[in-house]
Each structure stands twice: as structure tokens, then as C-alpha cells.
Design an enzyme around this catalytic site. Structure first.
Site, PDB file in Angstrom:
ATOM      1  N   HIS A 103       0.799  -1.238   0.000  1.00  0.00           N
ATOM      2  CA  HIS A 103       0.000   0.000   0.000  1.00  0.00           C
ATOM      3  C   HIS A 103       0.824   1.276   0.000  1.00  0.00           C
ATOM      4  O   HIS A 103       0.258   2.359  -0.056  1.00  0.00           O
ATOM      5  CB  HIS A 103      -0.967   0.026   1.186  1.00  0.00           C
ATOM      6  CG  HIS A 103      -0.287   0.238   2.510  1.00  0.00           C
ATOM      7  ND1 HIS A 103       0.201  -0.784   3.252  1.00  0.00           N
ATOM      8  CD2 HIS A 103      -0.014   1.361   3.204  1.00  0.00           C
ATOM      9  CE1 HIS A 103       0.741  -0.313   4.368  1.00  0.00           C
ATOM     10  NE2 HIS A 103       0.636   1.000   4.360  1.00  0.00           N
TER      11      HIS A 103
HETATM   12  C1  UD1 Z   1      -2.492   5.517   5.119  1.00  0.00           C
HETATM   13  C2  UD1 Z   1      -1.262   6.209   5.718  1.00  0.00           C
HETATM   14  C3  UD1 Z   1      -0.105   5.228   5.767  1.00  0.00           C
HETATM   15  C4  UD1 Z   1      -0.509   3.943   6.478  1.00  0.00           C
HETATM   16  C5  UD1 Z   1      -1.756   3.368   5.841  1.00  0.00           C
HETATM   17  C6  UD1 Z   1      -2.212   2.169   6.614  1.00  0.00           C
HETATM   18  C7  UD1 Z   1      -1.008   8.626   5.243  1.00  0.00           C
HETATM   19  C8  UD1 Z   1      -0.338   9.635   4.404  1.00  0.00           C
HETATM   20  N1  UD1 Z   1      -0.838   7.333   4.859  1.00  0.00           N
HETATM   21  O1  UD1 Z   1      -2.191   5.185   3.773  1.00  0.00           O
HETATM   22  O2  UD1 Z   1       0.969   5.817   6.465  1.00  0.00           O
HETATM   23  O3  UD1 Z   1       0.542   3.020   6.382  1.00  0.00           O
HETATM   24  O4  UD1 Z   1      -2.803   4.359   5.861  1.00  0.00           O
HETATM   25  O5  UD1 Z   1      -3.068   1.354   5.896  1.00  0.00           O
HETATM   26  O6  UD1 Z   1      -1.662   8.947   6.195  1.00  0.00           O
HETATM   27  N2  UD1 Z   1      -9.522   4.174   0.695  1.00  0.00           N
HETATM   28  C9  UD1 Z   1     -10.727   3.529   0.620  1.00  0.00           C
HETATM   29  N3  UD1 Z   1     -11.343   3.174   1.788  1.00  0.00           N
HETATM   30  C10 UD1 Z   1     -10.827   3.436   3.015  1.00  0.00           C
HETATM   31  C11 UD1 Z   1      -9.594   4.106   3.077  1.00  0.00           C
HETATM   32  C12 UD1 Z   1      -8.949   4.460   1.921  1.00  0.00           C
HETATM   33  O7  UD1 Z   1     -11.229   3.257  -0.456  1.00  0.00           O
HETATM   34  O8  UD1 Z   1     -11.445   3.078   4.044  1.00  0.00           O
HETATM   35  C13 UD1 Z   1      -8.825   4.521  -0.568  1.00  0.00           C
HETATM   36  C14 UD1 Z   1      -9.153   5.914  -1.071  1.00  0.00           C
HETATM   37  O9  UD1 Z   1      -9.178   5.884  -2.450  1.00  0.00           O
HETATM   38  C15 UD1 Z   1      -7.955   6.710  -0.608  1.00  0.00           C
HETATM   39  C16 UD1 Z   1      -6.824   5.706  -0.684  1.00  0.00           C
HETATM   40  O10 UD1 Z   1      -7.410   4.470  -0.331  1.00  0.00           O
HETATM   41  O11 UD1 Z   1      -7.717   7.846  -1.403  1.00  0.00           O
HETATM   42  C17 UD1 Z   1      -5.653   6.015   0.216  1.00  0.00           C
HETATM   43  O12 UD1 Z   1      -6.087   6.183   1.565  1.00  0.00           O
HETATM   44  P1  UD1 Z   1      -5.235   7.122   2.561  1.00  0.00           P
HETATM   45  O13 UD1 Z   1      -5.791   7.009   3.926  1.00  0.00           O
HETATM   46  O14 UD1 Z   1      -5.079   8.477   1.988  1.00  0.00           O
HETATM   47  O15 UD1 Z   1      -3.804   6.487   2.505  1.00  0.00           O
HETATM   48  P2  UD1 Z   1      -3.331   4.996   2.713  1.00  0.00           P
HETATM   49  O16 UD1 Z   1      -2.669   4.542   1.475  1.00  0.00           O
HETATM   50  O17 UD1 Z   1      -4.445   4.175   3.263  1.00  0.00           O
HETATM   51  N1  UDP Z   2      -3.527  -5.833   8.735  1.00  0.00           N
HETATM   52  C1  UDP Z   2      -4.770  -6.468   8.794  1.00  0.00           C
HETATM   53  N2  UDP Z   2      -5.350  -6.861   7.622  1.00  0.00           N
HETATM   54  C2  UDP Z   2      -4.760  -6.665   6.408  1.00  0.00           C
HETATM   55  C3  UDP Z   2      -3.500  -6.008   6.358  1.00  0.00           C
HETATM   56  C4  UDP Z   2      -2.921  -5.600   7.537  1.00  0.00           C
HETATM   57  O1  UDP Z   2      -5.306  -6.675   9.894  1.00  0.00           O
HETATM   58  O2  UDP Z   2      -5.339  -7.057   5.394  1.00  0.00           O
HETATM   59  C5  UDP Z   2      -2.902  -5.406   9.989  1.00  0.00           C
HETATM   60  C6  UDP Z   2      -1.522  -5.978  10.196  1.00  0.00           C
HETATM   61  O3  UDP Z   2      -1.600  -7.246  10.824  1.00  0.00           O
HETATM   62  C7  UDP Z   2      -0.876  -4.925  11.075  1.00  0.00           C
HETATM   63  C8  UDP Z   2      -1.484  -3.626  10.557  1.00  0.00           C
HETATM   64  O4  UDP Z   2      -2.700  -4.002   9.908  1.00  0.00           O
HETATM   65  O5  UDP Z   2      -1.227  -5.089  12.422  1.00  0.00           O
HETATM   66  C9  UDP Z   2      -0.576  -2.930   9.595  1.00  0.00           C
HETATM   67  O6  UDP Z   2      -1.273  -1.905   8.978  1.00  0.00           O
HETATM   68  P1  UDP Z   2      -0.909  -1.368   7.522  1.00  0.00           P
HETATM   69  O7  UDP Z   2      -0.099  -2.365   6.801  1.00  0.00           O
HETATM   70  O8  UDP Z   2      -2.172  -0.908   6.913  1.00  0.00           O
HETATM   71  O9  UDP Z   2      -0.063  -0.049   7.848  1.00  0.00           O
HETATM   72  P2  UDP Z   2       1.455   0.222   8.262  1.00  0.00           P
HETATM   73  O10 UDP Z   2       1.804  -0.696   9.381  1.00  0.00           O
HETATM   74  O11 UDP Z   2       2.291   0.010   7.052  1.00  0.00           O
HETATM   75  O12 UDP Z   2       1.452   1.650   8.649  1.00  0.00           O
END
Ligand code: UD1
Ligand code: UDP
Length: 362
Positions: A206
Site C-alpha cells: 500500500h
Molecule cells: C495511510 C497512511 C499510511 C498507512 C496506511 C495504513 C497517510 C499519508 N498514509 O495510507 O501511512 O501506512 O494508511 O493502511 O496517512 N480508501 C478507501 N477506503 C478506506 C480508506 C482508503 O477506499 O477506508 C482509498 C481511497 O481511495 C484513498 C486511498 O485508499 O484515497 C488512500 O487512503 P489514505 O488514507 O489516503 O492512505 P493509505 O494509502 O491508506
Molecule cells: N492488517 C490487517 N489486515 C490486512 C493487512 C494488515 O489486519 O489485510 C494489519 C496488520 O496485521 C498490522 C497492521 O494491519 O497489524 C498494519 O497496517 P498497515 O499495513 O495498513 O499499515 P502500516 O503498518 O504500514 O502503517
């Protein structure tokens, strides 16, 4: 006597997991308030963690949703400011390195409310990474900096931050230890998918650097489709959109050894990570969970904040190099000892002890 009020700000998947043990420990001693910014909002990115980890419903849901970085951060700040002015907390806690973390930190700092950062001091030393900007700024405006590792304490020292720094261990270890038995009992995904222990890989992607760069994304799809081992690919919504945009879904759905899955609940994910032959990921949290569970990790990045996992030989950084990744999927079998460099599962208790001392001192 009235208990001091502490506002916890969460918004994204890993923050629900980190806040689960911390908010429980906080509520035992303080008047704990939970604010959900709404950065993640799909049921499988948010609700499932509240249900499985028995996190009380948020007291405030800001409902900000997906936006550009500035719009998302700004809107959270505006809405959170109203909550903080109304609730008048003694302290605000933020977690990790997302836009919700940064917005929570700046809002508290500008209102002169003491701020505690859980997971302070992590650095990738890559300022093009949005999370690195969020971490550096959040640490700089924090009053209490709860560092998960010695490396994090050292990083803070290098930037001149020594006051208020506490090495408490990693709250994700607390969360994992709290839920490992429940995952073993409750998760049926291995059976549902017909998975054989140590004969599959669990994959997630991601990071912006991987999803928003078509070449990197296409190389990652190559890795997954050519894996010598069966792959369960749990697809983050951001990645789902990027795969569609780049026309990469078809090759994934045609690859016979690839099982495509929506974002998984925490209990299912813990079970897969525990039983997998390897974890293939760019997630920060999953690199650590793999280490703690004794599963090799192959990381789709060129650097990591969790350097201990690499130093101890359990994590291999392969970037998006297809041949290195495929070689690792076939042959990476670490045997070196693992240590408790991320703590022993008592980080939340240590945090609350520090908070008690801080708030008593006034
Ligand atoms: C965010 C965090 C990242 C973290 C990750 C965990 C920032 C800059 N990034 O990244 O550090 O590791 O969360 O998973 O804060 N979307 C959906 N449904 C949701 C959420 C998101 O469809 O419930 C889609 C939307 O199109 C959105 C995109 O995912 O624009 C990205 O979501 P966003 O929260 O901006 O960043 P992440 O890539 O999730
Ligand atoms: N995780 C989860 N389901 C998934 C992917 C991740 O429960 O499909 C959990 C994972 O076990 C860990 C946390 O989400 O505890 C990590 O979050 P993510 O990878 O979204 O973000 P990051 O740690 O990179 O910020």
C-alpha cells in the site's frame, strides 16, 4: 476526585491496532476519549478492528474521508480543534505516522495542549515518503515521546530531542500478545482457503511509492504472479484502485497460485502471518509482526524503519527487484535467534505509568 481527561486520536488501520491496548490501559486510570478522524472508513479497514479488538466506539467521529494530503490534514485539524476546545483534555495522544497523526499533533500543539506520540523516533531518512514528514513534524511538537526501540531513541537524540523521551517498547507487541490466542481459536480462514502451513505467502502492498508508480506496481504484480509458492494477496483499497487504473487486475486473477482477498481482519491476518512460509509486504506493522511470530519477511522497499528485523536476519529488503524477490521467496530461510527488541508486551502499561507521573506533576 475528577480523573484527568486524555483524548486519543486515531484514523487509519494500524492506529486502531496500536490504540487497542493503549486506550484500554488509559481508560483504567484516566477519563479516556476516543476520536476517529475517518481517514479509513470502509468496514474492512475500520469497523472490523473495533469489533475484533473490543475497542469502545469512538466518542467523536470526524468523518473526514479520503482527500489530498493538505485537504485531509486541514479538515481533520479544523474538526478536531472544535472537539479539543470543548473537551479541554489534559493531554492528547497520537499514534504512528499518518495524516491523522500529523493533524492531531499540530492541533494539540497550537492549542498548547500537551501531546504524547506513541511510536516516536522512527525514521526511514526518506523525506519523499509522506509518513516521514508526518513523523518528523509530530516528534518535534510532542511533549512526551514514546519510543518503541533503542534505534528510535537514538534517532531522536541525533535530532536534539532528549527531553520527554521514554523507551517503552512497541504497543503492537501488546496488541499481538493480547490477541494471539483469540486468533488461534476464532480464525477459520486457513481452512476456508485450504491453506497448508508454511506452503503459502501472505502479501500486502500500500505504500505510495509502490502503488502510485506504475513500474513498481507492475514489477510487484510480476513477483506475485511468478511466485514459486502460493500467494494470498490481501488488497488495500488504494492498491485495488491502482491495479484497476493500470490494467493489472487481469494477470493477477489469471495466476493460478494467487488467491486475491479483500483487506482482512486482524485475527485472520495474525493467523496467516503465523502460518505463512513468508510475509511479502511494504507494511511497517507486518514486518514487525512477522519477526515476532518467527516468519521470514521479504520487504518490497529499499529501506525500513524497523532495522532490527533486518539486522537480526529475519527481514530482507528487496525493493521491487523481481529476481531478488523471487529468489527470496524460494530460498530465504532465516535461522538466527530473535530477541525481544520490540519489548515484551508491557508498552501500554509503561506509557500509562509515565502519563500518571507527568499529569501528577501538573
Ligand atoms: C495511510 C497512511 C499510511 C498507512 C496506511 C495504513 C497517510 C499519508 N498514509 O495510507 O501511512 O501506512 O494508511 O493502511 O496517512 N480508501 C478507501 N477506503 C478506506 C480508506 C482508503 O477506499 O477506508 C482509498 C481511497 O481511495 C484513498 C486511498 O485508499 O484515497 C488512500 O487512503 P489514505 O488514507 O489516503 O492512505 P493509505 O494509502 O491508506
Ligand atoms: N492488517 C490487517 N489486515 C490486512 C493487512 C494488515 O489486519 O489485510 C494489519 C496488520 O496485521 C498490522 C497492521 O494491519 O497489524 C498494519 O497496517 P498497515 O499495513 O495498513 O499499515 P502500516 O503498518 O504500514 O502503517
Amino acid at each position: 476526585m475528577k480523573r484527568p481527561k486524555i483524548v486519543n486520536v486515531v484514523g487509519a488501520r494500524p492506529q486502531f491496532i496500536k490504540a487497542s491496548p493503549v486506550t484500554r490501559a488509559v481508560r483504567a486510570k484516566f477519563d479516556g476519549v476516543l476520536v476517529h478522524t475517518g481517514q479509513h472508513y470502509d468496514a474492512d479497514m475500520s469497523d472490523v478492528f473495533f469489533e475484533e479488538m473490543e475497542i469502545p466506539r469512538p466518542d467523536f467521529s470526524l468523518g473526514v474521508g479520503s482527500k489530498s494530503h493538505a485537504a485531509q490534514t486541514g479538515e481533520i485539524m479544523e474538526r478536531l480543534e472544535e472537539v479539543l476546545l470543548r473537551e479541554k483534555p489534559a493531554l492528547v495522544i497520537v499514534y504512528g505516522d499518518t495524516n491523522s497523526t500529523l493533524a492531531g499533533a499540530l492541533t494539540a500543539a497550537k492549542l498548547n495542549v500537551p501531546l504524547a506520540h506513541v511510536e516516536a523516533g522512527l525514521r526511514s531518512f526518506d523525506m519523499s515518503m509522506p509518513e516521514e514528514v508526518n513523523r518528523v513534524v509530530t516528534d518535534r511538537v510532542s511533549t512526551l515521546l514514546f519510543a518503541p526501540t533503542r534505534t528510535a531513541v537514538k534517532n531522536l537524540g541525533t535530532e536534539g530531542m532528549r527531553q520527554g523521551v521514554h523507551l517503552v517498547g512497541d504497543v503492537m507487541v501488546d496488541a499481538l500478545m493480547d490477541h494471539a490466542d483469540k486468533a488461534e481459536r476464532a480464525s477459520t480462514l486457513m481452512d476456508q482457503l485450504g491453506l497448508v502451513p508454511r506452503q503459502f505467502v501472505v502479501a500486502t502492498v500500500h505504500r505510495a511509492a509502490n502503488t502510485d508508480d506504475p513500474e513498481n506496481l507492475s514489477r510487484i504484480v510480476d513477483i506475485i504472479c511468478s511466485s514459486p509458492v502460493q500467494v494470498v494477496f490481501s488488497i488495500h483499497p488504494r492498491t485495488r484502485e491502482a491495479l484497476k487504473l493500470n490494467g493489472l487486475e487481469v494477470s493477477l486473477s489469471l495466476a493460478r497460485q494467487v488467491l486475491l482477498a479483500p483487506p482482512l481482519g486482524y485475527l485472520d491476518m495474525l493467523q496467516l502471518e503465523k502460518n505463512a512460509r513468508a510475509v511479502l509486504t511494504d507494511s511497517g506493522g507486518m514486518q514487525k509482526e512477522a519477526y515476532i511470530l518467527g516468519t521470514p519477511c521479504i520487504t518490497l522497499r529499499n529501506e525500513t524503519e524497523w532495522v532490527e528485523t533486518v539486522e537480526d536476519g529475519w527481514n530482507l529488503l528487496v525493493g521491487t527487484d523481481v529476481s531478488r524477490a523471487l529468489d527470496a521467496l524460494g530460498h530465504f530461510w532465516p535461522t538466527s535467534a530473535r530477541t525481544n527488541r520490540f519489548g515484551t508486551g508491557d508498552a501500554s502499561g509503561r506509557i500509562v505509568t509515565v502519563l500518571e507521573g507527568f499529569l501528577r506533576a501538573g
